[in-house]
Design a protein around this motif. Structure first.
Motif, PDB file in Angstrom:
ATOM      1  N   LYS A  66       0.830  -1.212   0.000  1.00 24.00           N
ATOM      2  CA  LYS A  66       0.000   0.000   0.000  1.00 24.00           C
ATOM      3  C   LYS A  66       0.863   1.259   0.000  1.00 24.00           C
ATOM      4  N   HIS A  70       1.203   3.974  -3.345  1.00 21.52           N
ATOM      5  CA  HIS A  70       0.817   5.379  -3.295  1.00 21.52           C
ATOM      6  C   HIS A  70       1.966   6.320  -3.678  1.00 21.52           C
ATOM      7  N   LYS A 101      -6.597  -5.933  -5.930  1.00 22.90           N
ATOM      8  CA  LYS A 101      -7.201  -4.707  -5.408  1.00 22.90           C
ATOM      9  C   LYS A 101      -6.900  -3.474  -6.262  1.00 22.90           C
ATOM     10  N   THR A 102      -5.916  -3.580  -7.133  1.00 23.12           N
ATOM     11  CA  THR A 102      -5.504  -2.409  -7.914  1.00 23.12           C
ATOM     12  C   THR A 102      -5.691  -2.582  -9.419  1.00 23.12           C
ATOM     13  N   ASN A 105     -11.150  -3.260 -12.532  1.00 22.01           N
ATOM     14  CA  ASN A 105     -12.401  -3.902 -12.110  1.00 22.01           C
ATOM     15  C   ASN A 105     -12.205  -5.154 -11.249  1.00 22.01           C
ATOM     16  N   GLY A 121      -6.190  -0.539 -12.707  1.00 18.89           N
ATOM     17  CA  GLY A 121      -7.439   0.197 -12.630  1.00 18.89           C
ATOM     18  C   GLY A 121      -7.201   1.648 -12.250  1.00 18.89           C
ATOM     19  N   ASP A 122      -8.247   2.443 -12.390  1.00 15.69           N
ATOM     20  CA  ASP A 122      -8.146   3.872 -12.088  1.00 15.69           C
ATOM     21  C   ASP A 122      -8.836   4.146 -10.755  1.00 15.69           C
ATOM     22  N   TYR A 123      -8.093   4.017  -9.659  1.00 16.50           N
ATOM     23  CA  TYR A 123      -8.649   4.171  -8.310  1.00 16.50           C
ATOM     24  C   TYR A 123      -7.862   5.231  -7.547  1.00 16.50           C
ATOM     25  N   ALA A 124      -8.573   6.091  -6.839  1.00 16.31           N
ATOM     26  CA  ALA A 124      -7.905   7.106  -6.030  1.00 16.31           C
ATOM     27  C   ALA A 124      -7.296   6.502  -4.769  1.00 16.31           C
ATOM     28  N   ASN A 125      -8.013   5.563  -4.150  1.00 12.55           N
ATOM     29  CA  ASN A 125      -7.543   4.984  -2.887  1.00 12.55           C
ATOM     30  C   ASN A 125      -7.988   3.530  -2.784  1.00 12.55           C
ATOM     31  N   PRO A 126      -7.379   2.629  -3.546  1.00 15.17           N
ATOM     32  CA  PRO A 126      -7.802   1.226  -3.527  1.00 15.17           C
ATOM     33  C   PRO A 126      -7.580   0.587  -2.157  1.00 15.17           C
TER      34      PRO A 126
END
Length: 255
Positions: A66, A70, A101-102, A105, A121-126
């Motif tokens: 994690k 980031h 998780k990242t 989908n 994926g396009d995630y701000a905070n997976p």
């Protein structure tokens, strides 16, 4: 699909079997006192074994993933994806969860060589590290045998009073639909072989519940059993209309 499945479960279960384990959603919901869990995907089975046996070490490694993700998400994701099966079993399990998780989908897909190839994926905070959920899953897995094997081998010892939940790769509604969760695709002949196993389990007095797509083949294969339809959303569909409107799926029982 879980709210549709729960009312259709048998009243009593001696031993629980789930040979297409995937995300283990029904097992985790039921939390049976004894279970045999299996899948042909060895990397996935390793995750469950490590979460059961080395829970705190998995959490520590995921916290590290994690932090590094980031700092530079894209570079880190693709560097981890390129490693595939390198490192210890513990490191492989943590990396598998991190990628799940990242990735796009939360999809698990491999190519013909068995190499995981899903883009980021396009995630701000997976949610890469969720200690409470991992500890809860670890507790539920303590009384489970977790085996890497084919579904037929996993069910060799199933007997009267046991319950088998079969959630195989679905028969495609469209010819190009995705069925490659391992390097071996699940084709129409495989669906027929699975039905033959359900016939065998029925003769042995084993309660079986099968989920699959709403296609003519599946209706024909299971015509002598109880077939229930359920409207559900498919959260990883590439078609936005399908995700929103949902599709029919089948829940089949031999009891």
């Amino acid at each position: 699909l879980i709210p549709k499945i729960l009312p259709l479960l048998p009243q009593s279960i001696n031993h629980y079997y789930e040979p297409f384990l995937g995300s283990a959603t029904l097992f985790l919901r039921l939390n049976p006192p004894s279970a045999t869990l299996s899948d042909l995907n060895g990397d996935l089975i390793n995750v469950y074994q490590q979460v059961r046996d080395r829970c705190e070490e998995i959490i520590a490694l995921l916290a590290e993933h994690k932090h590094k993700h980031h700092l530079n998400p894209k570079e880190y994701y693709y560097s981890m994806r390129s490693l595939q099966s390198s490192g210890s079993s513990l490191e492989q399990a943590a990396r598998f969860v991190y990628l799940n998780k990242t990735c796009f989908n939360g999809l698990y897909r491999v190519n013909q060589k068995g190499v995981f190839n899903v883009p980021m994926g396009d995630y701000a905070n997976p949610p890469i590290c969720e200690p409470d959920k991992i500890r809860d899953a670890s507790l539920r897995l303590q009384n489970a045998d977790i085996i890497h094997c084919d579904y037929r081998k996993a069910l060799t010892d199933a007997k009267r009073g046991d319950f088998v939940f079969l959630d195989p790769p679905y028969h495609p509604i469209k010819p190009e639909s995705f069925t490659s969760y391992t390097k071996w695709s699940f084709k129409a002949d495989d669906q027929k072989m699975l039905r033959d196993l359900v016939d065998n389990l029925t003769v042995r007095g084993v309660s079986v519940l099968v989920t699959n797509s709403d296609t003519n083949l599946i209706w024909d294969l299971y015509s002598k059993y109880q077939i229930h339809t359920a409207r559900v959303k498919r959260m990883i569909s590439s078609n936005a209309d399908t995700r929103e409107m949902g599709v029919n799926e089948l829940i089949i029982t031999n009891y």
